[in-house]
Design an enzyme around this catalytic site. Structure first.
Site, mmCIF file in Angstrom:
data_model
loop_
_atom_site.group_PDB
_atom_site.id
_atom_site.type_symbol
_atom_site.label_atom_id
_atom_site.label_comp_id
_atom_site.label_asym_id
_atom_site.label_seq_id
_atom_site.Cartn_x
_atom_site.Cartn_y
_atom_site.Cartn_z
ATOM 1 N N ALA C 236 -1.010 -1.980 -0.700
ATOM 2 C CA ALA C 236 -0.669 -3.108 0.175
ATOM 3 C C ALA C 236 -1.883 -4.007 0.442
ATOM 4 C CB ALA C 236 -0.090 -2.578 1.481
ATOM 5 N N HIS C 237 -1.628 -5.055 1.169
ATOM 6 C CA HIS C 237 -2.650 -6.058 1.486
ATOM 7 C C HIS C 237 -3.839 -5.445 2.217
ATOM 8 C CE1 HIS C 237 -1.234 -6.243 5.705
ATOM 9 N NE2 HIS C 237 -0.044 -6.042 5.163
#
Lengths: 340, 340, 340
Positions: C236-237
């Site tokens: 994820a980010h």
């Protein structure tokens, strides 16, 4: 685009403290911000990060001090930050036109204001609305309908007959409308159950990279408006996903299950087939919901099999202390044996 | 295609009650069926849905009443429904030919009855059998062999040397033949273990969207005939998946594991490396099988670590009542203390 | 390439027993090896497989007998096998050049020694280093930078601004740089939190098929040098993945979490957001780490919620015997009742 602290405070309904003419031209984290980047602080613990930042303007909760900075005071800085970004940087408009390397069927109806990227393949009878961008290397199957102002990033597949509303974002590698996974065993082999239904994606849905959404077997798979789906999610045939629901990465929703509006499904969740999950439900990460289960509106659940989060935590606490509990039972047994 | 109730009853070996000349031209759920759609009812609870349906013909178990309708009576309505659909609507034949935008190596051997879609890329030495459809934007690596009557949907990758049998269906985004995940750590870094084996997919296999199947490291990864694999499944190097096995979405099978014929692996299952799962095994959703484990033919397992489904349910029942069990132990302790 | 037992023993620092001139031209498993294939044996249990093999040369631990064969003795046969393969078969060099069907922006800067495959799409301002191969049907977004000697297999997407170091391998279907999954709810809908950060992939990273790596929301998502990521993994980010870390299939690492150097994350693991996993940690298969958790260097953890592997095994042992423990409590209750 560029704005001033005054204009932005006006748009957000925030209280302005400091220089109304301070320029805002971007969005950043405090550590990496330039002078004209907006930053936000939603907890007193992080105020120091803003004080040390090069940013001139801070979106902040009330009561924090940022010497020398211009402050936009609001109760919900993170929300206002997102809203400001959407206002200052609306999605880049399409450069209208069809790339010469795209392969577009004559019967496709593509708005003159839409954009079709290199090597995209668009089959017969497809409709693409105005302002929509079809990325490079996408495959848009026969008879699919894509609404206005959608953005399909490169390498998206829509199977024939897929319908997207307006403002839908689909990330790279996503596959929408593939056959559901249904077979009937007989005469020594698996027979494919007909997978001849449809997929309908409502307005303002966002679908993550490499996510898969199967078409209905006989009816429709439906994703409600404003729903947000993360990467690598599997949505099976005939699922009904409610408006504004959230489904995080690596989760799967099995065939014919319904998930209500505003429900949040965290990561790596599995929802069995024919479940009815209500509205506003919170499904904790890694929850497994057994097939056919009904989860009432507003419940918060966790674990496998799923139960209330509170109950799950209590039980897991006891699982953690099971060796000690077993030792206590052993001690009791000894006491009773000694007493005989 | 179109048939009559009499013809279909004959094909299925079903008993016909009602109008032998009733037309059947499609398949649907009771709620959305038109007059000429076939519907099926496999439980008395659903009979009402058929009665209210616009469909004229019902495939049904014995003993239910559908006033005014033509009924085809069979013990297995769902199976007959699937079989009828396969008979009336065989897979659409390919429109033979190679799209002008496809990039096909001179040494590729493509049947004149095969179809290659727009922007597909076919490397040297590839063989494509008759009746096979290679979708748009597929990448077929050097020396791969694809049998007869296969269907590769758009955006499928076959790495070099991949072999597919006849009648294989591969959904969009699937990747077959990628390197296995194997490294040996030494001298401060991970060295890639050679991933130079092959992948062999037997006849009538179906592979879901965005599923990945790695090549063998030294030997072969093998998927047996008639196996069905859902979306977003990971099949690691050197796995041997048995004939007619089923693997549901988001499951992973680790390196060198064997899964026997007819075994059903439900969703989000993890099978560790070097496992031997027998034939006809049922692996419940979210089961985790530890590396090296042997599961005997016909077992039904669940949980992590896996155990028999019965045992799993019993244990989970107790986990659910752990707080109460702990309270009972506490009460016993108090009784014993009071007694001293 | 081809070598002799003497040359290879010299390169590996192995002791040579037998024919120094024995030819080595490939790598195989004992069962399928040809005479000139190298095989390895790292356990006495497998020595028989080598004895029965057609291979003339065996990389082996000390003390095993292979009549008639040439033996290269080493303490780490599997490591030496991998190292020998990397030496004899370095990655195939690119056939430099841009395929005529690729769509390359004028402002892209592609090394004359790089290769760009059919129907690849390369946007404005992209830089591709020497010796790098961009596979067919890849989409390389605006301003991305790919270093030297990288290999992107067919159908990889890099979103705009993605940076890859040197020697990076990306398998088919991977998506790097997609938007992170972040929204703020307000005024009746989800507002997209800005996803305007970057992704930086360091040297010698390998990324599996259909894996997704999101860009940072404001900062960067970073994958450290030598990290190896399997198929169908979600990063994820703003994740920071350490050098030489390993992440196995179907695992997910949530936003803003850090994973230290040399840490091994097994399959189907979930790491919550804002976790700090130390260096050299072993995360067992199917572990779930709760958001915000700190895992110290060198820990070995398992279970959900995660705990030490030892503790997890002990607890699971007790979960397995819960029905019996409950029966023991019942017996104690009866004893106490009888006594009253």
């Amino acid at each position: 685009m560029k704005t001033t602290a005054r204009e932005l405070a006006g748009y957000l309904g925030a209280e302005l403290i400091g220089d109304p003419g301070a320029a805002i031209a971007g969005f950043a984290a405090p550590e990496t911000a330039a002078a004209e980047d907006l930053i936000y602080i939603d907890s007193p613990r992080f105020a120091k990060r803003a004080v040390a930042s090069a940013a001139q303007c801070v979106l902040s909760i009330r009561g924090l001090e940022y010497p020398g900075k211009t402050v936009l005071v609001t109760e919900r800085p993170k929300f206002c930050f997102a809203k400001a970004a959407a206002w200052l940087f609306p999605p880049e408009p399409a450069h209208p036109g069809i790339h010469h390397s795209a392969v577009v069927a004559l019967s496709a109806n593509i708005s003159v204001n839409a954009a079709v990227g290199p090597c995209a393949v668009i089959e017969e009878g497809v409709e693409i609305g105005e302002g929509t961008q079809i990325g490079a290397l996408c495959s848009i199957g026969r008879g699919s309908k894509v609404g206005r102002n959608c953005r399909l990033y490169p390498r998206v597949t829509l199977y024939p007959g897929t319908k997207l509303g307006n403002g839908v974002i689909v990330h790279s590698g996503a596959v929408i409308g593939s056959d559901g996974f249904g077979y009937v065993f007989g005469e020594g082999r698996h027979w494919k159950f007909p997978q001849i239904g449809t997929v309908e994606i409502a307005d303002d849905v966002e679908i993550g990279a490499n996510t898969t959404i199967d078409r209905g077997s006989l009816g429709a798979t439906v994703v409600g408006s404003g729903a947000k789906i993360d990467n690598l999610v599997q949505i099976a045939h005939n699922v009904q996903l409610g408006a504004n629901s959230i489904v995080a990465g690596l989760s799967g929703i099995s065939g014919s299950s319904t998930v209500g509006a505003g429900t949040v499904v965290a990561a790596q969740v599995g929802i069995g087939d024919h479940c009815t999950v209500g509205e506003g439900v919170t499904v904790g990460a890694r929850t497994g919901i057994l097939p056919g289960k009904i989860v009432r509106d507003g419940e918060k659940i966790s674990g496998f099999p799923s139960r209330s989060m509170e109950r799950f935590k209590e039980q897991q606490g006891w699982v953690g202390r099971l060796p000690e509990l077993a030792a206590r039972v052993k001690k009791l047994e000894k006491e009773n044996a000694d007493r005989k």
